[in-house]
Design a protein around this motif. Sequence first.
Motif, PDB file in Angstrom:
ATOM      1  N   TRP A   3       4.866   5.156  -5.592  1.00 22.76           N
ATOM      2  CA  TRP A   3       5.313   4.916  -6.967  1.00 22.76           C
ATOM      3  C   TRP A   3       4.266   5.258  -8.012  1.00 22.76           C
ATOM      4  CZ3 TRP A   3       7.873  -0.594  -6.232  1.00 22.76           C
ATOM      5  CH2 TRP A   3       9.063  -0.443  -5.488  1.00 22.76           C
ATOM      6  N   GLY A   4       3.014   5.366  -7.593  1.00 17.83           N
ATOM      7  CA  GLY A   4       1.955   5.678  -8.540  1.00 17.83           C
ATOM      8  C   GLY A   4       1.256   4.435  -9.052  1.00 17.83           C
ATOM      9  N   PRO A   5       0.092   4.641  -9.688  1.00 18.56           N
ATOM     10  CA  PRO A   5      -0.740   3.512 -10.140  1.00 18.56           C
ATOM     11  C   PRO A   5       0.007   2.560 -11.076  1.00 18.56           C
ATOM     12  CG  PRO A   5      -1.923   5.600 -10.329  1.00 18.56           C
ATOM     13  CD  PRO A   5      -0.506   5.946 -10.002  1.00 18.56           C
ATOM     14  N   GLY A   6      -0.066   1.280 -10.749  1.00 20.32           N
ATOM     15  CA  GLY A   6       0.485   0.254 -11.625  1.00 20.32           C
ATOM     16  C   GLY A   6       1.967  -0.002 -11.500  1.00 20.32           C
ATOM     17  N   ALA A  64       0.834  -1.209   0.000  1.00 18.27           N
ATOM     18  CA  ALA A  64       0.000   0.000   0.000  1.00 18.27           C
ATOM     19  C   ALA A  64       0.864   1.253   0.000  1.00 18.27           C
ATOM     20  CB  ALA A  64      -0.923  -0.015   1.221  1.00 18.27           C
ATOM     21  N   ARG A  65       1.946   1.232   0.776  1.00 22.22           N
ATOM     22  CA  ARG A  65       2.834   2.396   0.836  1.00 22.22           C
ATOM     23  C   ARG A  65       3.535   2.629  -0.499  1.00 22.22           C
ATOM     24  NH1 ARG A  65       4.844   1.094   5.144  1.00 22.22           N
ATOM     25  NH2 ARG A  65       6.698  -0.048   4.490  1.00 22.22           N
ATOM     26  N   PHE A 120       4.025  -0.549  -8.775  1.00 21.21           N
ATOM     27  CA  PHE A 120       4.414  -1.677  -7.921  1.00 21.21           C
ATOM     28  C   PHE A 120       4.067  -2.986  -8.603  1.00 21.21           C
ATOM     29  CE2 PHE A 120       3.523  -5.083  -4.990  1.00 21.21           C
ATOM     30  CZ  PHE A 120       4.664  -5.096  -4.208  1.00 21.21           C
ATOM     31  N   GLU A 121       2.870  -3.060  -9.154  1.00 16.29           N
ATOM     32  CA  GLU A 121       2.446  -4.297  -9.801  1.00 16.29           C
ATOM     33  C   GLU A 121       3.366  -4.658 -10.967  1.00 16.29           C
ATOM     34  OE1 GLU A 121      -1.621  -6.402 -11.443  1.00 16.29           O
ATOM     35  OE2 GLU A 121      -1.626  -4.290 -10.914  1.00 16.29           O
ATOM     36  N   ALA A 122       3.751  -3.665 -11.749  1.00 18.17           N
ATOM     37  CA  ALA A 122       4.629  -3.938 -12.899  1.00 18.17           C
ATOM     38  C   ALA A 122       5.984  -4.470 -12.445  1.00 18.17           C
ATOM     39  CB  ALA A 122       4.800  -2.673 -13.730  1.00 18.17           C
ATOM     40  N   ARG A 123       6.567  -3.841 -11.430  1.00 20.47           N
ATOM     41  CA  ARG A 123       7.893  -4.262 -10.957  1.00 20.47           C
ATOM     42  C   ARG A 123       7.844  -5.630 -10.294  1.00 20.47           C
ATOM     43  NH1 ARG A 123      10.750   1.069  -8.171  1.00 20.47           N
ATOM     44  NH2 ARG A 123       9.884   2.636  -9.587  1.00 20.47           N
ATOM     45  N   SER A 124       6.854  -5.824  -9.429  1.00 20.88           N
ATOM     46  CA  SER A 124       6.773  -7.095  -8.703  1.00 20.88           C
ATOM     47  C   SER A 124       6.417  -8.246  -9.649  1.00 20.88           C
ATOM     48  CB  SER A 124       5.747  -7.002  -7.566  1.00 20.88           C
ATOM     49  OG  SER A 124       4.461  -6.680  -8.054  1.00 20.88           O
ATOM     50  N   THR A 125       5.577  -7.975 -10.648  1.00 16.95           N
ATOM     51  CA  THR A 125       5.222  -9.020 -11.610  1.00 16.95           C
ATOM     52  C   THR A 125       6.432  -9.418 -12.450  1.00 16.95           C
ATOM     53  OG1 THR A 125       2.917  -8.285 -11.705  1.00 16.95           O
ATOM     54  CG2 THR A 125       3.719  -9.623 -13.546  1.00 16.95           C
ATOM     55  N   ALA A 126       7.220  -8.437 -12.864  1.00 14.86           N
ATOM     56  CA  ALA A 126       8.432  -8.748 -13.632  1.00 14.86           C
ATOM     57  C   ALA A 126       9.374  -9.615 -12.812  1.00 14.86           C
ATOM     58  CB  ALA A 126       9.124  -7.451 -14.057  1.00 14.86           C
ATOM     59  N   PHE A 127       9.502  -9.292 -11.525  1.00 11.44           N
ATOM     60  CA  PHE A 127      10.351 -10.113 -10.648  1.00 11.44           C
ATOM     61  C   PHE A 127       9.775 -11.511 -10.520  1.00 11.44           C
ATOM     62  CE2 PHE A 127      10.705 -11.886  -6.344  1.00 11.44           C
ATOM     63  CZ  PHE A 127      12.043 -12.255  -6.391  1.00 11.44           C
ATOM     64  N   TRP A 128       8.448 -11.609 -10.290  1.00 13.37           N
ATOM     65  CA  TRP A 128       7.832 -12.918 -10.117  1.00 13.37           C
ATOM     66  C   TRP A 128       8.041 -13.794 -11.344  1.00 13.37           C
ATOM     67  CZ3 TRP A 128       3.719 -15.009 -13.001  1.00 13.37           C
ATOM     68  CH2 TRP A 128       3.331 -16.272 -12.578  1.00 13.37           C
ATOM     69  N   ARG A 129       7.851 -13.250 -12.519  1.00 18.32           N
ATOM     70  CA  ARG A 129       8.016 -14.042 -13.736  1.00 18.32           C
ATOM     71  C   ARG A 129       9.440 -14.594 -13.837  1.00 18.32           C
ATOM     72  NH1 ARG A 129       3.661 -13.698 -16.971  1.00 18.32           N
ATOM     73  NH2 ARG A 129       2.318 -11.843 -16.830  1.00 18.32           N
TER      74      ARG A 129
END
Length: 353
Positions: free
Chosen positions: A296-299, A290-291, A301-310
């Motif tokens: 970082w702005g919308p999307g 959440a922080r 965190f999801e973009a960075r964490s998803t790239a790492f997960w993949r």
Amino acid sequence: MEVRKTDLGSVRFVKTAAALPAPGEVLVRVERFAITANNVTYGVVGERIGYWKFFPAEEGWGVIPVWGVGVVEASAHPEVREGERLYGYWPMASHLTLVPGKVGPMRLMDGASHRAGLPAVYNSYLRLDAEEGYDKATDRARMALWPLYATSFCLADWLAANGNHGAEQVVIPSASSKTAIGLAHALIAEGSPLRRVAATSARNAGMVAALGLYEDVILYEEIEERIARVPTVIVDMSGSGDVIGRLHRHLGEAMRFTSNVGVTHHEAAGMGPDFIRERSAMFFAPAHIARRTEEWGPGAFEARSTAFWRDAAGKSAAWLTYRDADGPEATEAAWREVLEGRARPDEVWTAAL
């Protein structure tokens, strides 16, 4: 499948009639979900963190939350079609009624009133069919590794944001756990200067060393002999009062901070007199997410964490085996194996009721 809140090994199955969805609702068949030590943690800290609130049960009983994939079986919502596949947070159950809100092209939120005050990350469902290049063959990796490696990504980011608490090395008890392995991947990916020290059991030492992710692999019995007294941060996946107490006593002032993450050794939980409370805190990934989402702005965190997960999930395919439990009896057996610490670290259960 329900468990007693005070005895996670006491299990019962409850049958209820699945009602057709009311206007604005959808009925989802929970196709398959993962069972890992992460789910044991949900049960152990369920009262303290609020995990029992997601899927309420009769007094004294609780439903363990799990990550998995569901299929919309019936829809009374104009923006959600029947047959749509959703990834997210489910009960250990065959079905769940959702009240979709904030429906976007990629995600929807469960707007059920009893979940309104709970962390958003747990109320968000990914619309898999809308994901570019979605492949059903990745479902097991997603349900098993995404929630764990998302926490790993958060931990590495949190360490870097706090200057590693001035540490030179990170000691990771229960280093064979998948969240620990993900953390090692994340530290390597970001070029962290921390020396990665695995603490593990003799049973799992060979597997941990073979991963090639840790610079030192230390048995629990060797803590006092082999762990250097240099500035250290501990990221604990074990929850073992004995292990953490020994580490704190051995390191003393060199123990700069301990992040308590998991409880793979839940039967040994409870911190003793050597535990340094003033430099320890429980890590809650949703709060970090959440922080960072706000910063970082919308999307982002999801973009960075998803790239790492993949990337990390792809590398994990070389050593990870999936085992399937189908039906109530097999699901209960898989749960007990994980709860009792008998599950192999290079395997993961997925289940369907």
